[in-house]
Design a protein around this motif. Sequence first.
Motif, PDB file in Angstrom:
ATOM      1  N   PHE A 178     -27.781   6.683 -20.039  1.00 32.84           N
ATOM      2  CA  PHE A 178     -27.508   5.416 -19.362  1.00 32.84           C
ATOM      3  C   PHE A 178     -28.022   4.214 -20.152  1.00 32.84           C
ATOM      4  N   VAL A 179     -28.719   4.475 -21.256  1.00 37.11           N
ATOM      5  CA  VAL A 179     -29.167   3.404 -22.152  1.00 37.11           C
ATOM      6  C   VAL A 179     -28.130   3.305 -23.259  1.00 37.11           C
ATOM      7  N   ARG A 180     -27.241   2.336 -23.136  1.00 40.73           N
ATOM      8  CA  ARG A 180     -26.114   2.224 -24.053  1.00 40.73           C
ATOM      9  C   ARG A 180     -25.875   0.765 -24.404  1.00 40.73           C
ATOM     10  N   GLU A 181     -24.628   0.431 -24.761  1.00 43.03           N
ATOM     11  CA  GLU A 181     -24.300  -0.936 -25.166  1.00 43.03           C
ATOM     12  C   GLU A 181     -24.549  -1.943 -24.046  1.00 43.03           C
ATOM     13  N   GLY A 182     -24.364  -1.494 -22.795  1.00 39.43           N
ATOM     14  CA  GLY A 182     -24.649  -2.387 -21.672  1.00 39.43           C
ATOM     15  C   GLY A 182     -26.109  -2.799 -21.620  1.00 39.43           C
ATOM     16  N   THR A 183     -26.988  -1.890 -22.014  1.00 39.27           N
ATOM     17  CA  THR A 183     -28.424  -2.198 -22.050  1.00 39.27           C
ATOM     18  C   THR A 183     -28.707  -3.321 -23.027  1.00 39.27           C
ATOM     19  N   ILE A 184     -28.040  -3.273 -24.172  1.00 39.61           N
ATOM     20  CA  ILE A 184     -28.218  -4.323 -25.189  1.00 39.61           C
ATOM     21  C   ILE A 184     -27.646  -5.642 -24.695  1.00 39.61           C
ATOM     22  N   ILE A 185     -26.453  -5.595 -24.091  1.00 38.97           N
ATOM     23  CA  ILE A 185     -25.846  -6.820 -23.546  1.00 38.97           C
ATOM     24  C   ILE A 185     -26.767  -7.440 -22.504  1.00 38.97           C
ATOM     25  N   SER A 186     -27.305  -6.595 -21.631  1.00 41.57           N
ATOM     26  CA  SER A 186     -28.229  -7.077 -20.604  1.00 41.57           C
ATOM     27  C   SER A 186     -29.466  -7.715 -21.218  1.00 41.57           C
ATOM     28  N   LEU A 187     -29.994  -7.069 -22.255  1.00 44.67           N
ATOM     29  CA  LEU A 187     -31.182  -7.589 -22.939  1.00 44.67           C
ATOM     30  C   LEU A 187     -30.918  -8.974 -23.526  1.00 44.67           C
ATOM     31  N   LEU A 188     -29.707  -9.170 -24.064  1.00 43.47           N
ATOM     32  CA  LEU A 188     -29.355 -10.434 -24.700  1.00 43.47           C
ATOM     33  C   LEU A 188     -29.019 -11.528 -23.687  1.00 43.47           C
TER      34      LEU A 188
END
Length: 200
Positions: A178-188
């Motif tokens: 569940f730690v994927r590209e969405g995690t990075i988008i959320s972080l940014l």
Amino acid sequence: MEIKNILISLLFYLLSAFGISLTIKSNIGVSSFNSFNVALSNITSIKVGTITTIINLVFLIFCVLLNPENRIKNYLLMFIALVFFGVIINIFLYTLFESIIFKNYFLRIITFIVGTFFAGMGTGKILKLGIFKFPIEYFCILLSDKTSKPFKFYRYSIDITCVLISIFISLNFKLPVFVREGTIISLLMLSGIISWSKNQ
């Protein structure tokens, strides 16, 4: 006026829950904290909103232990808001959005971005109104006040811990990561949206 602000805050909790539900439904990964919640939900079969409420209530208990002098009314309001938040997430995910499947990857990215925007905007407005405190952030503030470490040290530590536990659960129980590209988008995106919304 306080009653009005409480109702408005709950409305923004609803908006934030709607946004979080969209990010989960987009299926491209979720924010660090939600990755932990979604992973726990998958291995326990407890609904994501319920898990979110339980974890937040654990942090609320920590807050009470660290700062028992805070007015009981404030903690009671936080408790009510957290239960409401979890229930709304469950309604969106398991009732209103249950049959929706985003097959197009580009649409999933757009859905995640829109969800992150709503989640961040709702959170920012809740912080601006100041009626409710978020248990995790409040817990980090209390720890920071009692130690030499800054708030961001504890907040990032919780995020990193959530990500690591989520990955461990996924690998150990052979679940999707569940730690994927969405995690990075959320972080940014998320912190900036919260800050913008809080200052509007």
